[in-house]
Write a protein that holds these residues in place. Structure first.
Motif: not given
Length: 141
Positions: A4-5, A10-11, A76-87, A134-141
Motif C-alpha cells: 500500500l505504501q 507511485a501515485r 518498478e517497485d509495484v511492477h508497473m511501467h510507463l508505456p512511452q517516452e516524450i521526445s 487507485d484501483a489497487e489502493i482501493r482493493a488494499l484498503t
C-alpha cells in the motif's frame, strides 16, 4: 515497505508528472498562439516571444524527465511501467528569429502541434496508470 505504501508513493510520483506535463502543455499552447500570430506576419517580435515560450516548454520537459525518473523507480517497485517516452525536437531558434520566413514558421508551428499532441497522449497514459494505482489502493484498503 508495504504494498500500500509503495502504491501511494507511485501515485504521488504520477501526480507530480501530471503537473509537469500540464506546465509543458501550457507553455506549448502559448507558443502555438504566438506561432499562429507569427504565421500571419508577426515578424521578429512574435518569433522572439514564440521562441521564449518554446524555451519555457523545453525547460518544463527537462523537469518532466526528472519527475519521470522518480515515477519509473516507484512503478518498478509495484511492477508497473510507463508505456512511452516524450521526445523533444524543437530547434532552429536562430533560423526562426533571424531568418524569419513563412517556411520556417510553418515547420516550427507543425513541431509545436506535434509536441502538444505527444504530451497530451502521454498525459492520458499517466492518467491511466493513476487509475490502475487507485484501483489497487482501493482493493488494499
Amino acid at each position: 515497505m508495504s504494498r500500500l505504501q509503495e502504491l501511494n508513493e507511485a501515485r504521488t510520483a504520477a501526480t507530480h508528472v501530471i503537473a509537469r506535463i500540464d506546465n509543458a502543455i501550457a507553455s506549448l499552447d502559448s507558443a502555438s498562439s504566438w506561432g499562429f500570430f507569427d504565421l500571419l506576419g508577426g515578424g521578429v517580435f512574435s518569433s522572439f516571444i514564440k521562441r521564449e515560450k518554446i524555451k519555457d516548454a523545453n525547460s518544463d520537459i527537462r523537469g518532466l524527465s526528472a519527475s519521470l525518473q522518480v515515477l519509473n523507480k516507484e512503478l518498478e517497485d509495484v511492477h508497473m511501467h510507463l508505456p512511452q517516452e516524450i521526445s523533444n525536437t524543437m530547434t532552429d531558434t536562430m533560423f526562426d528569429i533571424w531568418f524569419d520566413n513563412i517556411f520556417t514558421d510553418v515547420r516550427v508551428q507543425g513541431e509545436i502541434k506535434e509536441s502538444l499532441r505527444k504530451l497530451k497522449d502521454f498525459r492520458m497514459s499517466v492518467i491511466e496508470i493513476i487509475a490502475q494505482l487507485d484501483a489497487e489502493i482501493r482493493a488494499l484498503t
